[in-house]
Enzyme design. Structure first.
Site, PDB file in Angstrom:
ATOM      1  N   SER A 134     -82.740  20.845 -70.642  1.00 35.25           N
ATOM      2  CA  SER A 134     -81.985  21.793 -71.678  1.00 35.25           C
ATOM      3  C   SER A 134     -80.576  21.451 -71.676  1.00 35.25           C
ATOM      4  O   SER A 134     -79.801  20.698 -70.529  1.00 35.25           O
ATOM      5  CB  SER A 134     -82.181  23.104 -71.018  1.00 35.25           C
ATOM      6  OG  SER A 134     -81.534  23.243 -69.822  1.00 35.25           O
ATOM      7  N   LYS A 135     -79.852  22.220 -72.393  1.00 39.31           N
ATOM      8  CA  LYS A 135     -78.434  22.004 -72.451  1.00 39.31           C
ATOM      9  C   LYS A 135     -77.671  22.493 -70.866  1.00 39.31           C
ATOM     10  O   LYS A 135     -76.942  21.874 -70.427  1.00 39.31           O
ATOM     11  CB  LYS A 135     -77.626  22.820 -73.427  1.00 39.31           C
ATOM     12  CG  LYS A 135     -76.261  22.936 -73.415  1.00 39.31           C
ATOM     13  CD  LYS A 135     -75.577  23.272 -74.715  1.00 39.31           C
ATOM     14  CE  LYS A 135     -74.137  24.236 -74.391  1.00 39.31           C
ATOM     15  NZ  LYS A 135     -73.362  23.503 -73.360  1.00 39.31           N
ATOM     16  N   ARG A 136     -78.505  23.345 -70.355  1.00 41.94           N
ATOM     17  CA  ARG A 136     -77.923  23.989 -69.118  1.00 41.94           C
ATOM     18  C   ARG A 136     -77.989  22.952 -68.040  1.00 41.94           C
ATOM     19  O   ARG A 136     -77.280  22.675 -66.959  1.00 41.94           O
ATOM     20  CB  ARG A 136     -78.749  25.344 -68.671  1.00 41.94           C
ATOM     21  CG  ARG A 136     -77.565  26.447 -68.445  1.00 41.94           C
ATOM     22  CD  ARG A 136     -78.363  27.644 -68.173  1.00 41.94           C
ATOM     23  NE  ARG A 136     -79.020  28.066 -69.327  1.00 41.94           N
ATOM     24  CZ  ARG A 136     -80.746  28.663 -69.149  1.00 41.94           C
ATOM     25  NH1 ARG A 136     -80.974  28.633 -67.963  1.00 41.94           N
ATOM     26  NH2 ARG A 136     -81.028  28.804 -70.172  1.00 41.94           N
TER      27      ARG A 136
END
Ligand code: GLU
Length: 520
Positions: free
Chosen positions: A262-264
């Protein structure tokens, strides 16, 4: 049947690197088979539409060298290639399904559906609109025909739902996973069409794949649960004969291996999950991209190709020459070696260090001139106005130490500006009593011997240091400290030769003055 594949993103934001991999695999497969590669924009869900996303997708894939034969930006014989531009085309297909008994009108209002969901939740169940529940809902299966007509005529909103036959096994043949079978009792009657005339993804996707004569659907694993519906739609339309073959790609996983990348994860571990920088037009939130971080497109392509696929024994004959070559593959080589059979079933773990390694390797293939073009703006930013030839030379010397062009200033600033301070740890370790005398001697040598490698080496290292049995490490590292400011950098004499006699002497003189003589 001619190979025709499509990449069919929804313009809901920046393209995730997993989506880029899907596009890449489609491209490799198309090129290998002399087929066509189509870019279709799936924007039927207008609530999720993000301005700029379509342009972003086009620009990102172009940067990576993933080229299309037809598409929203190119046109072609099967257009339009944006689903919102195809809107008038879908209604007839929804009607065809209604007439054939493969679909039904449903009038359930959002609040009624919500109530059903809550009711199910209270019993720790999940409400699904399917063959088990549809008999108790407000639809054309439960209402009299004239009532259905009346509701439609009066403009009441409706949706068209697919009517799964009760209790049949539906088998999807997947080129990566083999046969995947699901029972229709577990599948929900997905919405295909809405009364505003917009199809949903499922209907538009199948109609378009059919009309665009798509031969292979290569897409992310998250679409596997929808595949039985898609297979049934081909059957319902009577298009089974030309149904595309399916290949569902494994997920890209977090570096730790559990869960989707994910972007996180990218923010947390310092790597981009998008090809290009992106600013969310609504929130202003920034996401960083591979391009702006200094990744080369060849490196990104090579890395992504190997996340979920391997060349098998295809390059064995080369392994004796250089084992690294087995992993380094150009787009042309990838096109030759790619095969759906060698795509793995299990998820592929993203590896940041590997990504950097790929970039390092591809950076070595770039010319010193190219690297200088990247470095010059950095120098300018730091107020340095340097000769291009000199910058090219420095780049040649530093290239093998770099993963990214952005590291140049950090790693090579001392070729352009004298140190203003000296790393205290290195001073404590290297600048021992008597060092000012040794440094004065260095200046004397530089002033007297010819300014070239062998002469300096002989006079300084052989005659002065070894000849007087002095500590080589301390003197050479102190010289480095004086010239660089700490104890990093390339070969010392080469460094001296590069920055020049006068500049070297000036720096050594300054270190003598600033650091001074150390008392024992
Ligand atoms: N529009 C879908 C997506 O955004 C495409 C899925 C498919 O390839 O069928 O992923």
């Amino acid at each position: 049947m001619k190979v025709r594949v499509r990449f069919a993103p929804s313009p809901t934001g920046p393209l995730h690197i997993g989506g880029v991999r899907t596009a890449l695999y489609n491209y490799l497969f198309a090129r290998q088979n002399g087929g066509d590669m189509i870019l279709r924009i799936e924007d039927t869900d207008q609530t999720r539409f993000v301005p700029g996303a379509e342009q972003y997708i086009i620009e990102a894939l172009d940067w990576l060298g993933i080229k299309f034969d037809e598409g929203v930006h190119l046109g072609g014989n099967y257009g339009p290639y944006r689903q919102s531009d195809r809107k008038p085309l879908y209604r007839q297909y929804a009607e065809q399904l209604l007439e054939g008994g493969w679909a039904y009108y449903a009038f359930d209002r959002p609040e009624e559906l919500d109530a059903k969901r809550k009711e199910a939740e209270a019993q720790k169940k999940v409400f699904q609109y399917d063959c088990n529940t549809r008999g108790a809902m407000v639809n054309s299966l439960t209402l009299p025909a004239d009532e259905v007509e009346r509701r439609i005529a009066s403009g009441e909103p409706y949706v068209v739902r697919f009517k799964f036959p009760e209790n049949i096994d539906i088998t999807v043949h997947d080129l990566i996973r083999g046969d995947v079978t699901m029972n229709s009792r577990l599948l929900d009657d997905k919405v295909l069409f809405k009364s505003d005339g917009m199809p949903t993804y499922h209907l538009a996707n199948i109609v378009d794949d059919h009309l665009m004569e798509v031969s292979h659907v290569i897409r992310g694993e998250e679409w596997l649960p929808s595949a039985p519906l898609h297979v049934m739609l081909y059957k319902a339309f009577g298009w089974e004969e030309t149904m595309p073959q399916f290949a569902h790609l494994p997920l890209l996983l977090k570096p730790e291996g559990n869960g989707k990348l994910s972007k996180r994860d990218g923010d947390r571990l310092g790597f981009p999950v998008f090809p290009l920088d992106w600013v969310n037009p609504e929130t202003g939130e920034k996401s960083s991209g591979y391009r702006e971080q200094g990744y080369l497109p060849q490196a990104v392509v090579n890395m992504l190709a190997l996340l979920g696929w391997n060349p098998g024994s295809g390059v064995d004959d080369r392994s004796g020459v250089n084992p690294r070559l087995q992993e380094l593959m150009s787009m042309d080589e990838l096109i030759k070696l790619f095969s759906i059979e060698h795509i793995s079933k299990s998820g592929a773990r993203f590896n940041v260090e590997k990504a950097k390694w790929f970039n390092h390797e591809y950076l070595q293939q770039m010319s010193d001139e190219w690297l200088a073009d990247q470095f010059l703006p950095q120098l300018k930013e730091h107020g340095v106005d340097a000769e291009r030839d000199y910058v090219v030379k420095v780049c040649g010397m530093m290239k093998e130490r770099l993963n990214f062009p952005q590291e140049l200033w950090d790693q090579a600033h001392y070729f352009f500006v004298a140190p203003t301070e000296y790393d205290p740890k290195a001073v404590a370790k290297r600048w021992k009593p008597g060092m000012t005398t040794h440094m004065a001697k260095v200046i004397e040598i530089l002033n007297t011997v010819p300014f070239e490698h062998d002469a300096i080496h002989h006079a300084l290292l052989d005659e002065y240091i070894l000849g007087n049995q002095l500590n080589m490490g301390q003197i050479m590292n102190s010289l480095r400290l004086a010239v660089v400011g700490n104890t990093v950098g390339p070969d010392m004499i080469t460094l001296v030769l590069t920055i020049g006699k006068e500049e070297t002497i000036r720096r050594v003189q300054r270190a003598i003055e600033v650091i001074g003589e150390i008392e024992n």
